[in-house]
Enzyme design. Structure first.
Site, short mmCIF file in Angstrom:
data_model
loop_
_atom_site.label_atom_id
_atom_site.label_comp_id
_atom_site.label_asym_id
_atom_site.label_seq_id
_atom_site.Cartn_x
_atom_site.Cartn_y
_atom_site.Cartn_z
N TYR A 100 0.81 -1.21 0.00
CA TYR A 100 0.00 0.00 0.00
C TYR A 100 0.85 1.27 0.00
O TYR A 100 0.39 2.35 -0.32
CB TYR A 100 -0.94 0.02 1.20
N GLU A 152 14.72 14.67 1.88
CA GLU A 152 15.58 13.50 1.66
C GLU A 152 16.34 13.59 0.34
O GLU A 152 17.35 12.91 0.15
CB GLU A 152 14.77 12.20 1.64
N LYS A 154 -1.47 26.21 -16.65
CA LYS A 154 -0.73 27.14 -15.79
C LYS A 154 0.75 26.75 -15.68
O LYS A 154 1.06 25.58 -15.45
CB LYS A 154 -1.37 27.15 -14.39
N LYS A 207 3.00 28.43 -13.56
CA LYS A 207 3.65 28.89 -12.31
C LYS A 207 4.23 27.75 -11.46
O LYS A 207 5.38 27.85 -11.00
CB LYS A 207 2.65 29.73 -11.50
N THR A 229 5.48 25.02 -12.35
CA THR A 229 6.73 24.59 -12.99
C THR A 229 7.84 25.61 -12.77
O THR A 229 8.98 25.25 -12.47
CB THR A 229 6.50 24.38 -14.50
N GLY A 288 1.19 -13.30 -2.11
CA GLY A 288 0.88 -12.51 -0.92
C GLY A 288 1.56 -13.09 0.30
O GLY A 288 2.06 -14.22 0.27
N CYS A 342 2.37 -18.11 -6.80
CA CYS A 342 3.07 -18.17 -5.51
C CYS A 342 2.10 -18.55 -4.39
O CYS A 342 1.70 -19.71 -4.31
CB CYS A 342 3.80 -16.86 -5.26
N GLU A 383 2.90 -21.15 7.63
CA GLU A 383 2.95 -19.68 7.71
C GLU A 383 1.75 -19.17 8.51
O GLU A 383 1.85 -18.19 9.23
CB GLU A 383 2.94 -19.07 6.29
N HIS A 437 7.02 -16.19 -9.89
CA HIS A 437 6.25 -15.02 -10.34
C HIS A 437 6.49 -14.78 -11.84
O HIS A 437 7.41 -14.03 -12.21
CB HIS A 437 6.69 -13.78 -9.57
N GLU A 487 4.91 -13.02 -13.87
CA GLU A 487 4.57 -11.65 -14.31
C GLU A 487 5.80 -10.77 -14.52
O GLU A 487 5.77 -9.85 -15.33
CB GLU A 487 3.59 -11.00 -13.33
#
Ligand code: GLN
Length: 550
Positions: A56, A150, A188, A190, A192, A357, A384, A407, A520, A522
């Site tokens: 997330y 940072e 607009k 500004k 930028t 997951g 998975c 798990e 995986h 993908e």
């Protein structure tokens, strides 16, 4: 050998403008002109890597061949350029500080005070320039937005680098946003102007402004930006919103983005001509994506469906597979954790995908959905955790035993999925861990080889018997204890590690398309070269839709 040139992409005004896509698209264009390119990401956060971050927060964790857990932008880089990213292509503030502190503890600084300038900036410069010699261009995407606290040491390091190398070896692209104000009827400039001022404060004058906007950039807006931000008007490039991200490189090319970069480095575009083949392939790809005559609905049953970026690579792999099959794939996002009736949600789907997951939340709904597709003969791809749950499902619902993964329940009487304590690495060395104590840093992560069984769906899809796929997990099918029983439950193992000890792929023999994979797939799908399993899965989804119609 010509000297490596460095391109830096910074972001202004706000996040989510698609800096990763911008960097990937420019790299793809330079590559199509025959240059050797490499793209890297510098992340501002203090985590050493995103391995422990919630999806997330930053979306999916992308896994490279060499097992680096990285930001999802590396997925864009790989998909747009076809070049596999490596460990050197991703670093974070956390990684930099970890190295500094290690050096300081070792006494490397010989009693000196350790400071941001020069010690932190030196290490940033070392990361930027390492393993860069064999490329014509190394592009760096800087995380965050200029002005972030940072980001200060990074901008300082870039400023120094420009000084070290000279302008003829560096190029600064600033991706910015021009808000369209409806009541004024104009874009607009500004925000930028302000963000370029912030860059100037750090001693960096951008060479080119890439402007995200909803409506086309007029000449007068370009001229205004040129005047206020000290760039030639030709170097104000529009990045109009698109519905299909694979349009971006071609749109940039029409705006002459790549030509402007070549011109800065005094590289002749006549000498470095654009690959006609590349152009044709991408034009065909975009045509297939935008004009697919059919569509299928794939239910994705996952825990993080509110943020589709958490499943970025899966989403893109489905787009690639759809384009290959001439269908548009509509994803039905089904939340496995909060859905009160998951079966009602997946009813209309032509296929179901259960992604990877960690943790127990949402797993019972995923198991329910898997039982439904098994019984209804709807195509299923379990990735998975998705494969692990498909195994638990048959032990519970066909063998009628209390089964689980350790798990979720370390004391389960039937640990169908459990921790392995020993496995062989690609270089032949052995990794070991203690089942009870080690959790951190003990994932099986990165590419591992897998052998495919004759006559299997997997073998048919891949058209080969030897593959390599990327992993990111800790638990495995408990083959020694439960392998024997599988046949009676309708499942076969169609892919294993070369030594036969690890289960990589399972399939059902009594089902039109039911495949679970421990890896995986993908991460290796490319727009021009869709992943074989995804391509076959979408083909099966379309066949399922046709069957339902009859
Ligand atoms: N949680 C499972 C494991 O650690 C699956 C991980 C995943 O789906 N990537 O093995």
């Amino acid at each position: 050998m010509p000297q490596t040139k460095y391109i830096f992409v910074t972001g202004g005004v706000m996040s989510s403008l698609g800096k990763g896509l911008a960097a990937a698209s420019l790299a793809a264009l330079l590559q199509a002109r025959g240059f050797r390119i490499c793209i890297r990401k510098l992340e501002l956060y203090l985590n050493v890597d995103p391995g422990t971050l919630s999806p997330y927060q930053h979306g999916e964790v992308f896994v490279t061949e060499d097992g680096t857990e990285a930001d999802l932008d590396l997925g864009h880089y790989e998909r747009f350029t076809g070049r596999n990213a490596e460990k050197a292509d991703f670093f974070t503030t956390g990684k930099i500080y970890a190295e500094i502190i290690e050096r300081e503890r070792r006494g490397d600084y010989l009693g000196g005070t350790v400071q941001v300038i020069p010690h932190v900036t030196d290490i940033i410069k070392k990361f930027i320039t390492s393993h860069a010699d064999h490329f014509d261009f190394v592009l760096h995407e800087i995380g965050g937005t200029v002005g972030d606290i940072e980001g200060a040491p990074f901008l300082e390091a870039l400023r120094q680098l420009q000084n070290d190398f000279g302008k003829h070896r560096t190029f600064f692209v600033h991706l910015t946003y021009l808000p369209y104000v409806k009541t004024a009827g104009e874009l607009k400039t500004k925000p930028t102007q302000h963000s370029v001022k912030t860059l100037l404060h750090a001693g960096i004058q951008p060479d080119l402004l890439l402007c995200r906007c909803e409506i086309p950039l007029s000449e007068s807006v370009k001229n205004k930006l040129a005047l206020f931000c000290n760039v030639p008007a030709e170097d104000v490039i529009a990045a109009l919103d698109v519905n299909n991200i694979y349009r971006v490189p071609m749109n940039y090319s029409l705006e002459r983005f790549d030509e402007r970069v070549c011109s800065h480095f005094k590289l002749s575009t006549k000498e470095h001509t654009f690959s006609q083949e590349w152009l044709e392939r991408w034009a065909e790809l975009n045509d297939r994506i935008e004009n697919a005559p059919h569509e299928v609905a794939v239910a994705l049953v996952g825990k993080y469906t509110e943020l589709p970026d958490a499943y970025k690579s899966i989403k893109e792999a489905l787009v690639h597979a759809g384009a290959h099959n001439n269908v548009r794939v509509n994803i039905l996002w089904c939340n496995s954790e909060t859905s009160p009736d998951i079966l009602a949600e997946i009813q209309g789907a032509d296929a179901v995908l259960v992604p990877g997951g960690f943790g127990q939340r949402g797993t019972e709904n995923k198991i329910k959905a898997t039982q439904w597709v098994r019984e209804q003969k709807v195509p299923f791809l379990g990735i998975c955790l998705g494969m692990q749950l498909a195994l638990i499902e048959v032990f519970r619902n066909i063998a009628h035993v209390e089964a689980n993964s350790t798990e979720f329940d370390p004391e389960t009487p039937n640990p169908v999925i459990s921790l392995i304590t020993e496995w062989k690495n690609n270089d032949g060395t052995l990794s070991k861990r203690h089942a009870k104590v080690d959790l951190g840093g003990t994932l099986r992560v990165g590419a591992y080889p897998c052998l495919l069984a004759e006559g299997s769906k997997a073998r048919e899809a891949y058209q080969t018997d030897h593959i390599s796929e990327r992993h990111r997990h800790r638990y495995e099918f408990n083959l020694p204890e439960f392998g024997e029983t599988l046949k009676d439950l309708g499942l076969t193992i169609s892919g294993t590690s070369p030594d036969g000890r690890l289960t990589e792929i399972i399939e059902r023999t009594d089902h039109p398309w039911f495949v679970g994979v421990q890896f995986h797939p993908e991460f290796k799908s490319r727009p021009i070269e869709p992943h074989p399993l995804f391509a076959s899965f979408i083909q099966a989804a379309f066949a399922c839709k046709q069957r339902k119609k009859r």
